[in-house]
Design a protein around this motif. Sequence first.
Motif, mmCIF file in Angstrom:
data_model
loop_
_atom_site.group_PDB
_atom_site.id
_atom_site.type_symbol
_atom_site.label_atom_id
_atom_site.label_comp_id
_atom_site.label_asym_id
_atom_site.label_seq_id
_atom_site.Cartn_x
_atom_site.Cartn_y
_atom_site.Cartn_z
ATOM 1 N N TYR A 1 47.718 -24.522 -46.914
ATOM 2 C CA TYR A 1 48.370 -25.402 -47.950
ATOM 3 C C TYR A 1 49.153 -25.299 -48.914
ATOM 4 O O TYR A 1 49.779 -25.959 -49.072
ATOM 5 C CB TYR A 1 46.331 -25.413 -48.565
ATOM 6 C CG TYR A 1 46.376 -26.646 -49.522
ATOM 7 C CD1 TYR A 1 46.746 -27.695 -49.618
ATOM 8 C CD2 TYR A 1 46.477 -25.819 -50.574
ATOM 9 C CE1 TYR A 1 46.855 -28.290 -50.459
ATOM 10 C CE2 TYR A 1 46.261 -26.423 -52.488
ATOM 11 C CZ TYR A 1 47.017 -27.766 -52.180
ATOM 12 O OH TYR A 1 46.530 -28.614 -53.012
ATOM 13 N N ARG A 2 49.184 -23.902 -49.315
ATOM 14 C CA ARG A 2 49.763 -23.607 -50.770
ATOM 15 C C ARG A 2 51.215 -23.702 -49.913
ATOM 16 O O ARG A 2 52.116 -24.056 -50.802
ATOM 17 C CB ARG A 2 49.338 -22.476 -50.521
ATOM 18 C CG ARG A 2 48.328 -21.742 -51.189
ATOM 19 C CD ARG A 2 47.794 -21.032 -51.553
ATOM 20 N NE ARG A 2 45.921 -20.426 -51.896
ATOM 21 C CZ ARG A 2 45.688 -20.225 -51.513
ATOM 22 N NH1 ARG A 2 45.328 -19.619 -50.133
ATOM 23 N NH2 ARG A 2 44.002 -19.904 -52.203
ATOM 24 N N ALA A 3 51.411 -22.981 -48.756
ATOM 25 C CA ALA A 3 52.804 -23.072 -48.015
ATOM 26 C C ALA A 3 53.251 -24.319 -47.983
ATOM 27 O O ALA A 3 54.559 -25.384 -48.443
ATOM 28 C CB ALA A 3 53.024 -22.451 -46.329
ATOM 29 N N SER B 1 39.309 -23.178 -44.083
ATOM 30 C CA SER B 1 39.659 -21.487 -43.686
ATOM 31 C C SER B 1 40.560 -20.390 -44.598
ATOM 32 O O SER B 1 41.120 -21.387 -44.821
ATOM 33 C CB SER B 1 40.211 -20.709 -42.361
ATOM 34 O OG SER B 1 41.046 -21.692 -41.214
ATOM 35 N N LEU B 2 41.100 -19.214 -44.146
ATOM 36 C CA LEU B 2 42.188 -18.620 -44.864
ATOM 37 C C LEU B 2 42.735 -19.241 -44.220
ATOM 38 O O LEU B 2 44.294 -19.401 -44.956
ATOM 39 C CB LEU B 2 41.802 -17.206 -45.058
ATOM 40 C CG LEU B 2 40.849 -16.203 -45.670
ATOM 41 C CD1 LEU B 2 40.743 -15.055 -45.540
ATOM 42 C CD2 LEU B 2 40.715 -16.330 -47.426
ATOM 43 N N ASP B 3 43.744 -19.671 -43.100
ATOM 44 C CA ASP B 3 44.535 -19.569 -42.687
ATOM 45 C C ASP B 3 45.010 -21.322 -42.639
ATOM 46 O O ASP B 3 45.966 -21.836 -43.555
ATOM 47 C CB ASP B 3 44.222 -19.539 -41.167
ATOM 48 C CG ASP B 3 44.698 -18.301 -40.658
ATOM 49 O OD1 ASP B 3 45.290 -17.787 -41.053
ATOM 50 O OD2 ASP B 3 44.086 -18.304 -39.786
ATOM 51 N N THR B 4 43.547 -22.037 -43.572
ATOM 52 C CA THR B 4 44.254 -23.485 -43.526
ATOM 53 C C THR B 4 45.020 -23.282 -45.280
ATOM 54 O O THR B 4 45.545 -24.191 -46.013
ATOM 55 C CB THR B 4 42.531 -24.058 -44.041
ATOM 56 O OG1 THR B 4 42.353 -23.842 -42.332
ATOM 57 C CG2 THR B 4 42.629 -25.753 -44.015
ATOM 58 N N LEU C 1 37.770 -23.019 -51.769
ATOM 59 C CA LEU C 1 37.599 -24.144 -51.116
ATOM 60 C C LEU C 1 36.927 -22.937 -49.994
ATOM 61 O O LEU C 1 38.061 -21.922 -49.706
ATOM 62 C CB LEU C 1 37.826 -24.885 -50.686
ATOM 63 C CG LEU C 1 38.141 -25.938 -51.970
ATOM 64 C CD1 LEU C 1 38.852 -27.139 -50.814
ATOM 65 C CD2 LEU C 1 37.279 -26.802 -52.238
ATOM 66 N N SER C 2 35.791 -23.286 -49.234
ATOM 67 C CA SER C 2 35.950 -22.422 -47.658
ATOM 68 C C SER C 2 34.420 -23.260 -47.359
ATOM 69 O O SER C 2 33.349 -23.442 -47.858
ATOM 70 C CB SER C 2 35.124 -20.734 -48.540
ATOM 71 O OG SER C 2 33.355 -21.050 -49.766
#
Length: 293
Positions: A247-249, A240-243, A220-221
């Motif tokens: 999420y993955r963490a 964003s990449l940070d989001t 997603l982006s």
Amino acid sequence: MALSISSEAFSRFDRLSFVTRHPARAGLGGEHRSRRRAASTDFVDHRPYSAGDDFRRIDWNVYGRLGSLQVKVTEGRERLHVLLVLDCSSSMAYGQPDKLQFAAQLVAALGYIGMVRSDSVRIACLTDATAPPGFGPFGRRARMPQLVADLSRITPAGLVDLNAGLSGCLGASPERPLVIVVSDLLALPGVSRGLDSLQAMHADVVVLHVVSTEEMNPHLSGEVELVDAETDEVLEIGVSLDTLAAYRARFAAWLADRQTDCSQRGIRYVRLASHRPLASVVLEDLRRGGVVR
């Protein structure tokens, strides 16, 4: 839902059987260890001869060595009570292929494994209904077409109280069944209460946790609108990449918590990726997880 399971895949499961921690209690004629001592070829132990014992069960080799009459004790083989619990909540209808399709195919395969071994197999579908649908018992592989036909009628069921469903799925089930739960475990506040209820009824519980590739690694982006599959609640966020990293963490931590919930209770837990071929899941993942052998 149209199940697509080939006979070739089924034939690869013919030699498998369920691994259970409790002796089978569904009646003689199966292939699992029984609590009962019975006339059979499965030797267990010797015991001293008592008046009225069958002379044919005396071990004359032991008499020749020790001079005492010892009777061979053998072990009966029984059928196993198996309950397959399928989570039909709408969150399962997600991913490619969707988790519910994958889970229904897996339940069909597990049912086949049980029926090949003459186990007593039942299926409980967790839905939003007061009396969720259930199928079976199935006891012979000749019933396999009916099992597949029953599963083919399953549809996503909206928001499901998994704790209530797990707590009530056994009903008046026989003593110490093997209960295999197939679910994505997406429920608030978790499913601990339901698992505790199953164990309180002396069930041997296995959790097969179904996870999709899209959940593990979403692509997603930008500005996106997320819709809850069960409540239709809408969440608008900027991705964003940070989001995605956050999420993955959090998703990895959530997965670890679900595994810990099971391990702390002595429940076998196997995480399954819904994109993997059915044969690989059964022959590799479930064997490695100690569910089948």
